[in-house]
Motif scaffolding. Sequence first.
Motif, PDB file in Angstrom:
ATOM      1  N   TYR A   1       0.853  -1.182   0.000  1.00  0.00           N
ATOM      2  CA  TYR A   1       0.000   0.000   0.000  1.00  0.00           C
ATOM      3  C   TYR A   1       0.893   1.237   0.000  1.00  0.00           C
ATOM      4  CZ  TYR A   1      -3.060   3.683   1.816  1.00  0.00           C
ATOM      5  OH  TYR A   1      -3.740   4.858   2.000  1.00  0.00           O
ATOM      6  N   VAL A   2       0.584   2.195  -0.882  1.00  0.00           N
ATOM      7  CA  VAL A   2       1.428   3.383  -1.041  1.00  0.00           C
ATOM      8  C   VAL A   2       0.547   4.626  -1.026  1.00  0.00           C
ATOM      9  CG1 VAL A   2       3.180   4.524  -2.445  1.00  0.00           C
ATOM     10  CG2 VAL A   2       2.968   2.026  -2.501  1.00  0.00           C
ATOM     11  N   GLU A   3       1.010   5.678  -0.379  1.00  0.00           N
ATOM     12  CA  GLU A   3       0.326   6.969  -0.414  1.00  0.00           C
ATOM     13  C   GLU A   3       1.215   7.997  -1.089  1.00  0.00           C
ATOM     14  OE1 GLU A   3      -0.881   8.170   3.487  1.00  0.00           O
ATOM     15  OE2 GLU A   3      -2.528   6.700   3.567  1.00  0.00           O
ATOM     16  N   GLY A   4       0.605   8.788  -1.981  1.00  0.00           N
ATOM     17  CA  GLY A   4       1.324   9.871  -2.635  1.00  0.00           C
ATOM     18  C   GLY A   4       0.900  11.241  -2.145  1.00  0.00           C
ATOM     19  N   VAL A   5       0.073  11.266  -1.111  1.00  0.00           N
ATOM     20  CA  VAL A   5      -0.504  12.522  -0.634  1.00  0.00           C
ATOM     21  C   VAL A   5       0.486  13.356   0.174  1.00  0.00           C
ATOM     22  CG1 VAL A   5      -1.379  11.657   1.573  1.00  0.00           C
ATOM     23  CG2 VAL A   5      -2.624  13.477   0.371  1.00  0.00           C
TER      24      VAL A   5
ATOM     25  N   MET B   1     -11.091  21.419  -6.408  1.00  0.00           N
ATOM     26  CA  MET B   1      -9.880  21.395  -7.217  1.00  0.00           C
ATOM     27  C   MET B   1      -9.629  19.961  -7.675  1.00  0.00           C
ATOM     28  SD  MET B   1      -5.997  22.825  -6.569  1.00  0.00           S
ATOM     29  CE  MET B   1      -5.879  22.257  -4.863  1.00  0.00           C
ATOM     30  N   MET B   2      -9.291  19.813  -8.954  1.00  0.00           N
ATOM     31  CA  MET B   2      -8.856  18.518  -9.471  1.00  0.00           C
ATOM     32  C   MET B   2      -7.388  18.620  -9.831  1.00  0.00           C
ATOM     33  SD  MET B   2     -10.380  16.066 -12.523  1.00  0.00           S
ATOM     34  CE  MET B   2     -11.865  15.701 -11.583  1.00  0.00           C
ATOM     35  N   ILE B   3      -6.619  17.626  -9.369  1.00  0.00           N
ATOM     36  CA  ILE B   3      -5.183  17.547  -9.645  1.00  0.00           C
ATOM     37  C   ILE B   3      -4.956  16.357 -10.566  1.00  0.00           C
ATOM     38  CG2 ILE B   3      -2.924  17.148  -8.607  1.00  0.00           C
ATOM     39  CD1 ILE B   3      -3.935  18.580  -6.113  1.00  0.00           C
ATOM     40  N   GLY B   4      -4.009  16.486 -11.484  1.00  0.00           N
ATOM     41  CA  GLY B   4      -3.800  15.501 -12.528  1.00  0.00           C
ATOM     42  C   GLY B   4      -3.244  14.176 -12.049  1.00  0.00           C
ATOM     43  N   GLY B   5      -3.315  13.199 -12.943  1.00  0.00           N
ATOM     44  CA  GLY B   5      -2.822  11.862 -12.672  1.00  0.00           C
ATOM     45  C   GLY B   5      -3.436  10.881 -13.648  1.00  0.00           C
ATOM     46  N   TYR B   6      -3.060   9.635 -13.541  1.00  0.00           N
ATOM     47  CA  TYR B   6      -3.571   8.605 -14.448  1.00  0.00           C
ATOM     48  C   TYR B   6      -5.071   8.387 -14.277  1.00  0.00           C
ATOM     49  CZ  TYR B   6       0.849   6.949 -16.453  1.00  0.00           C
ATOM     50  OH  TYR B   6       2.017   6.835 -17.164  1.00  0.00           O
TER      51      TYR B   6
ATOM     52  N   VAL C   1      -7.976  23.732 -11.456  1.00  0.00           N
ATOM     53  CA  VAL C   1      -7.289  22.494 -11.823  1.00  0.00           C
ATOM     54  C   VAL C   1      -5.790  22.752 -11.844  1.00  0.00           C
ATOM     55  CG1 VAL C   1      -9.239  21.654 -13.206  1.00  0.00           C
ATOM     56  CG2 VAL C   1      -7.367  22.879 -14.335  1.00  0.00           C
ATOM     57  N   PHE C   2      -5.064  21.721 -11.468  1.00  0.00           N
ATOM     58  CA  PHE C   2      -3.619  21.639 -11.680  1.00  0.00           C
ATOM     59  C   PHE C   2      -3.443  20.351 -12.450  1.00  0.00           C
ATOM     60  CE2 PHE C   2       0.645  20.133 -10.477  1.00  0.00           C
ATOM     61  CZ  PHE C   2       1.403  21.245 -10.813  1.00  0.00           C
ATOM     62  N   THR C   3      -3.112  20.438 -13.727  1.00  0.00           N
ATOM     63  CA  THR C   3      -3.246  19.273 -14.604  1.00  0.00           C
ATOM     64  C   THR C   3      -2.074  18.305 -14.540  1.00  0.00           C
ATOM     65  OG1 THR C   3      -2.305  20.480 -16.498  1.00  0.00           O
ATOM     66  CG2 THR C   3      -4.709  20.548 -16.208  1.00  0.00           C
ATOM     67  N   SER C   4      -1.006  18.649 -13.847  1.00  0.00           N
ATOM     68  CA  SER C   4       0.056  17.685 -13.597  1.00  0.00           C
ATOM     69  C   SER C   4      -0.156  17.087 -12.215  1.00  0.00           C
ATOM     70  CB  SER C   4       1.433  18.329 -13.723  1.00  0.00           C
ATOM     71  OG  SER C   4       2.448  17.345 -13.682  1.00  0.00           O
ATOM     72  N   ASP C   5       0.830  16.380 -11.714  1.00  0.00           N
ATOM     73  CA  ASP C   5       0.705  15.658 -10.458  1.00  0.00           C
ATOM     74  C   ASP C   5       1.194  16.510  -9.293  1.00  0.00           C
ATOM     75  OD1 ASP C   5       0.234  13.528  -8.757  1.00  0.00           O
ATOM     76  OD2 ASP C   5       1.230  12.080 -10.055  1.00  0.00           O
ATOM     77  N   CYS C   6       0.743  16.150  -8.086  1.00  0.00           N
ATOM     78  CA  CYS C   6       1.240  16.813  -6.883  1.00  0.00           C
ATOM     79  C   CYS C   6       2.341  15.990  -6.224  1.00  0.00           C
ATOM     80  CB  CYS C   6       0.103  17.059  -5.902  1.00  0.00           C
ATOM     81  SG  CYS C   6      -0.729  15.558  -5.321  1.00  0.00           S
ATOM     82  N   SER C   7       2.676  14.846  -6.818  1.00  0.00           N
ATOM     83  CA  SER C   7       3.722  13.976  -6.294  1.00  0.00           C
ATOM     84  C   SER C   7       4.267  13.153  -7.459  1.00  0.00           C
ATOM     85  CB  SER C   7       3.154  13.065  -5.199  1.00  0.00           C
ATOM     86  OG  SER C   7       2.144  12.223  -5.709  1.00  0.00           O
ATOM     87  N   PRO C   8       5.332  12.388  -7.259  1.00  0.00           N
ATOM     88  CA  PRO C   8       5.864  11.573  -8.355  1.00  0.00           C
ATOM     89  C   PRO C   8       4.798  10.596  -8.883  1.00  0.00           C
ATOM     90  CG  PRO C   8       7.434  11.707  -6.551  1.00  0.00           C
ATOM     91  CD  PRO C   8       6.140  12.274  -6.044  1.00  0.00           C
TER      92      PRO C   8
ATOM     93  N   CYS D   1       8.166  18.848  -6.120  1.00  0.00           N
ATOM     94  CA  CYS D   1       7.261  18.705  -4.984  1.00  0.00           C
ATOM     95  C   CYS D   1       7.966  18.622  -3.633  1.00  0.00           C
ATOM     96  CB  CYS D   1       6.364  17.482  -5.175  1.00  0.00           C
ATOM     97  SG  CYS D   1       7.230  15.896  -5.228  1.00  0.00           S
ATOM     98  N   GLU D   2       9.288  18.512  -3.627  1.00  0.00           N
ATOM     99  CA  GLU D   2      10.005  18.429  -2.355  1.00  0.00           C
ATOM    100  C   GLU D   2      11.040  19.533  -2.170  1.00  0.00           C
ATOM    101  OE1 GLU D   2      11.669  14.526  -2.026  1.00  0.00           O
ATOM    102  OE2 GLU D   2       9.746  13.513  -2.356  1.00  0.00           O
TER     103      GLU D   2
END
Length: 248
Positions: free
Chosen positions: A29-33, A113-118, A214-221, A229-230
């Motif tokens: 289990y992985v979190e990207g938040v 807000m919608m943030i991008g991702g797969y 919207v932010f159409t790219s990701d907020c994490s890897p 992001c870091e």
Amino acid sequence: MSRVLIAGESWMTESTHVKGVDSFTVHSYVEGVGPLRDALEAAGHTVTHLPAHLVPARFPGDAEALSAYDLVVLSDIGANSIQLDPAVLERSERGEDRLANLAGWVAEGGALMMIGGYLSFTGFQAKAAFRQTPIAPALPVELLPDDDRVELPAGADPAVLDAGHPALGGAGGQWPHLLGYNRVAARDGAATLATINGDPLVVVGEHGRGRTAVFTSDCSPHWAPPSFCEQWSGYGRLFDGLVRWLAN
């Protein structure tokens, strides 16, 4: 300060290890938040994270439940997970249309807000599937009918168009490169504050009495590398600015 609900930004993986004629399967289990949650909490906001596997059963079902928050963030979580409550999917019972209720809540003064991702916007192989849902008209962008991902393995630098807009939180100047995004088209009347590869990256607008972004790219890897992001001091300013503008 704002009360923020972040839905998504987690996943489970399954890997099979083959050793000669033997094999075994491992799950994780992985979190990207983390980067987004940490940045918002450092700015003083209260953040509730609803992991992806809990969204179908626990996403707020109506305006009363949504009123516990000032802003809802959807990040890498598909439309099906929000619309298909287990009662509907597993027992064929009538239930709330949670995306319709979310759109109505925004129109009455909420924020989204919608943030991008797969699994954002249209997404990988169109599996995010937001285009034909009630939330689509509330977004400040129009969604593509097919897989909308743009992979940028060589990286591309965002271009800031309106550095003075309060939604950017003062994060002007040169932004670090990104490795991909979801392609969308800004709606008439919406404000495109930053682009990438010539396409919208940050867009803000209004829906009824509420605000959307919207932010159409990701907020994490993987699309947002550690340099974005870091290590970039503007990351926290950017998302704090978006939250403050959205919550008004």
